[in-house]
Design a protein around this motif. Structure first.
Motif, PDB file in Angstrom:
ATOM      1  N   GLY A   1      70.139  60.115-117.977  1.00  0.00           N
ATOM      2  CA  GLY A   1      69.126  59.895-117.218  1.00  0.00           C
ATOM      3  C   GLY A   1      67.931  59.086-117.748  1.00  0.00           C
ATOM      4  N   GLU A   2      68.049  58.401-118.703  1.00  0.00           N
ATOM      5  CA  GLU A   2      66.857  57.538-119.279  1.00  0.00           C
ATOM      6  C   GLU A   2      66.924  56.149-118.429  1.00  0.00           C
ATOM      7  OE1 GLU A   2      65.746  55.041-123.206  1.00  0.00           O
ATOM      8  OE2 GLU A   2      67.374  56.372-123.037  1.00  0.00           O
ATOM      9  N   ALA A   3      65.963  55.820-118.102  1.00  0.00           N
ATOM     10  CA  ALA A   3      65.602  54.468-117.252  1.00  0.00           C
ATOM     11  C   ALA A   3      65.520  53.223-118.161  1.00  0.00           C
ATOM     12  CB  ALA A   3      64.622  54.464-116.350  1.00  0.00           C
TER      13      ALA A   3
ATOM     14  N   THR B   1      71.556  65.760-113.690  1.00  0.00           N
ATOM     15  CA  THR B   1      70.868  64.492-114.179  1.00  0.00           C
ATOM     16  C   THR B   1      70.961  63.680-112.980  1.00  0.00           C
ATOM     17  OG1 THR B   1      71.560  64.980-116.411  1.00  0.00           O
ATOM     18  CG2 THR B   1      70.877  62.843-115.786  1.00  0.00           C
ATOM     19  N   LEU B   2      71.924  63.583-112.369  1.00  0.00           N
ATOM     20  CA  LEU B   2      72.264  62.716-111.131  1.00  0.00           C
ATOM     21  C   LEU B   2      71.233  62.981-110.027  1.00  0.00           C
ATOM     22  CD1 LEU B   2      73.912  60.385-109.961  1.00  0.00           C
ATOM     23  CD2 LEU B   2      75.610  61.990-109.155  1.00  0.00           C
ATOM     24  N   ALA B   3      71.134  64.077-109.726  1.00  0.00           N
ATOM     25  CA  ALA B   3      70.135  64.525-108.696  1.00  0.00           C
ATOM     26  C   ALA B   3      68.767  64.074-108.912  1.00  0.00           C
ATOM     27  CB  ALA B   3      70.337  66.210-108.524  1.00  0.00           C
ATOM     28  N   LYS B   4      68.398  64.015-110.015  1.00  0.00           N
ATOM     29  CA  LYS B   4      67.103  63.616-110.693  1.00  0.00           C
ATOM     30  C   LYS B   4      66.689  62.211-110.584  1.00  0.00           C
ATOM     31  CE  LYS B   4      66.484  67.644-113.568  1.00  0.00           C
ATOM     32  NZ  LYS B   4      66.402  68.124-114.885  1.00  0.00           N
ATOM     33  N   LEU B   5      67.766  61.350-110.393  1.00  0.00           N
ATOM     34  CA  LEU B   5      67.743  59.788-110.548  1.00  0.00           C
ATOM     35  C   LEU B   5      66.872  59.114-109.285  1.00  0.00           C
ATOM     36  CD1 LEU B   5      71.085  58.692-112.124  1.00  0.00           C
ATOM     37  CD2 LEU B   5      69.145  59.212-113.222  1.00  0.00           C
ATOM     38  N   PRO B   6      66.890  59.679-108.147  1.00  0.00           N
ATOM     39  CA  PRO B   6      66.259  59.004-107.110  1.00  0.00           C
ATOM     40  C   PRO B   6      64.784  59.235-107.296  1.00  0.00           C
ATOM     41  CG  PRO B   6      68.199  60.089-106.196  1.00  0.00           C
ATOM     42  CD  PRO B   6      67.845  60.588-107.672  1.00  0.00           C
ATOM     43  N   THR B   7      64.340  60.463-107.802  1.00  0.00           N
ATOM     44  CA  THR B   7      63.063  60.658-108.180  1.00  0.00           C
ATOM     45  C   THR B   7      62.512  59.867-109.424  1.00  0.00           C
ATOM     46  OG1 THR B   7      63.187  62.951-107.380  1.00  0.00           O
ATOM     47  CG2 THR B   7      61.198  62.631-108.807  1.00  0.00           C
TER      48      THR B   7
ATOM     49  N   LEU C   1      59.998  47.801-100.224  1.00  0.00           N
ATOM     50  CA  LEU C   1      60.926  47.091-100.924  1.00  0.00           C
ATOM     51  C   LEU C   1      61.894  48.064-101.324  1.00  0.00           C
ATOM     52  CD1 LEU C   1      58.844  45.107-103.517  1.00  0.00           C
ATOM     53  CD2 LEU C   1      59.967  44.588-101.254  1.00  0.00           C
ATOM     54  N   HIS C   2      63.107  47.666-101.598  1.00  0.00           N
ATOM     55  CA  HIS C   2      64.123  48.354-102.032  1.00  0.00           C
ATOM     56  C   HIS C   2      64.079  48.436-103.674  1.00  0.00           C
ATOM     57  CE1 HIS C   2      66.522  48.466 -98.303  1.00  0.00           C
ATOM     58  NE2 HIS C   2      66.309  47.371 -97.985  1.00  0.00           N
ATOM     59  N   GLY C   3      64.573  49.400-104.158  1.00  0.00           N
ATOM     60  CA  GLY C   3      64.648  49.574-105.676  1.00  0.00           C
ATOM     61  C   GLY C   3      66.017  49.820-106.299  1.00  0.00           C
ATOM     62  N   ALA C   4      66.250  49.362-107.409  1.00  0.00           N
ATOM     63  CA  ALA C   4      67.626  49.509-108.003  1.00  0.00           C
ATOM     64  C   ALA C   4      67.257  49.660-109.490  1.00  0.00           C
ATOM     65  CB  ALA C   4      68.447  48.319-107.905  1.00  0.00           C
ATOM     66  N   GLY C   5      68.022  50.717-110.205  1.00  0.00           N
ATOM     67  CA  GLY C   5      67.782  51.120-111.470  1.00  0.00           C
ATOM     68  C   GLY C   5      68.982  51.182-112.274  1.00  0.00           C
ATOM     69  N   LEU C   6      68.908  51.056-113.676  1.00  0.00           N
ATOM     70  CA  LEU C   6      70.044  51.074-114.530  1.00  0.00           C
ATOM     71  C   LEU C   6      69.417  52.454-115.372  1.00  0.00           C
ATOM     72  CD1 LEU C   6      71.560  47.754-115.607  1.00  0.00           C
ATOM     73  CD2 LEU C   6      72.725  49.398-114.269  1.00  0.00           C
ATOM     74  N   PHE C   7      70.458  53.444-115.489  1.00  0.00           N
ATOM     75  CA  PHE C   7      70.053  54.510-116.360  1.00  0.00           C
ATOM     76  C   PHE C   7      71.358  54.967-117.264  1.00  0.00           C
ATOM     77  CE2 PHE C   7      67.701  54.915-112.309  1.00  0.00           C
ATOM     78  CZ  PHE C   7      66.471  55.350-112.735  1.00  0.00           C
ATOM     79  N   THR C   8      70.891  55.412-118.410  1.00  0.00           N
ATOM     80  CA  THR C   8      71.788  56.002-119.172  1.00  0.00           C
ATOM     81  C   THR C   8      72.632  57.446-118.493  1.00  0.00           C
ATOM     82  OG1 THR C   8      70.381  57.457-120.454  1.00  0.00           O
ATOM     83  CG2 THR C   8      70.665  55.318-121.207  1.00  0.00           C
ATOM     84  N   ALA C   9      73.506  57.990-119.240  1.00  0.00           N
ATOM     85  CA  ALA C   9      74.153  59.128-118.410  1.00  0.00           C
ATOM     86  C   ALA C   9      73.265  60.324-118.772  1.00  0.00           C
ATOM     87  CB  ALA C   9      75.510  59.295-119.335  1.00  0.00           C
TER      88      ALA C   9
END
Length: 270
Positions: A172-174, A141-147, A162-170
């Motif tokens: 993998g939900e954005a 799941t962690l490996a998929k977060l950059p994509t 631009l830089h990006g930042a995201g909050l995800f659940t454990a």
């Protein structure tokens, strides 16, 4: 409202020839943050989600503890050469006014603090203890977060700048993604969103950033109670020291199926 992109003429040189064409660029403009009419600081940012940015910035700096600490936030009058409001000055009225002296903040990488002083300063600001071992996050799941993060960077698609930042659940939900020309601003926008949504401490969430993991980003994650920080690029030595001391899981070089785990591996299901 200010635009997030702008068009500029460019001379394109490539093996196929030379051509003049317009290029789409990310807008960079100053935002002056005021409290009660007094100038506090100026940050260079990409316009958009300014209210979240200010909430996140003031929270990370220990000036506010909750969204309710800001009574009002309004843009001050300011016009460009065409008489249009620039939306580049934001004044907040605090519920409990505090004496504030304009200063370079700890989040500035050029502040001149040594490593030990910086760590000691951050330690005094941490509001939430970060529990060991939770949440558990599958490495796949962690490996998929950059994509997943990259797929939601709409302005990056247009500008590449631009830089990006995201909050995800454990799982993998954005939950939220923010972009900005400054990586620290993108994270402040996210934390401001979480603060206004009553999601702090974010003890069950993962912060994913598109670039490197600097000391200031670990500081902001720790202040928000975020237990896991993943980055596409490298961390700094001080970022690793702070993450280890704060109990964070810090992962760098998240690319494809490989990654470097610098601390907090107990949260990862291998």
């Amino acid at each position: 409202m200010s635009r997030v992109t702008a068009r500029r003429r460019t001379l394109r040189i490539s093996p196929t020839g030379v051509v003049t064409r317009p290029d789409t660029l990310a807008v960079e403009e100053p935002l002056e943050i005021r409290t009660g009419g007094q100038s506090l600081t100026v940050t260079m940012r990409t316009p958009g989600a300014d209210i979240d940015l200010v909430h996140g910035f003031l929270y990370a700096e220990g000036i506010i503890d909750s969204a309710e600490d800001i009574v009002t936030a309004r843009y001050c009058a300011g016009t460009d050469e065409n008489g249009q409001n620039t939306y580049n000055v934001l004044d907040v009225q605090l519920r409990r006014p505090v004496p504030i002296t304009p200063r370079p903040f700890l989040t500035n990488s050029s502040c001149g603090l040594c490593g030990k002083t910086a760590l000691d300063e951050v330690r005094t600001r941490l509001r939430y203890p970060i529990a060991a071992g939770t949440p558990r996050l599958d490495v796949d799941t962690l490996a998929k977060l950059p994509t997943e993060l990259r797929a939601r960077q709409q302005v990056f698609d247009a500008t590449g700048g631009l830089h990006g930042a995201g909050l995800f659940t454990a799982a993998g939900e954005a939950l939220a993604v923010r972009e900005d020309i400054g990586r620290h601003n993108a994270v402040d926008k996210l934390i401001g969103w979480a603060l206004r949504e009553n999601r702090l401490p974010a003890s069950d969430l993962v912060l994913m950033v598109s670039g490197r993991a600097s000391f200031e980003l670990v500081q902001k994650a720790a202040a928000a109670g975020i237990p896991i920080l993943g980055a596409v690029s490298a961390p700094s030595s001080l970022a690793v020291d702070l993450a280890a001391e704060s109990g964070l899981t810090l992962v760098g070089f998240l690319r494809g199926e490989s990654m470097n785990v610098y601390c907090g591996e107990d949260r990862l299901a291998l």
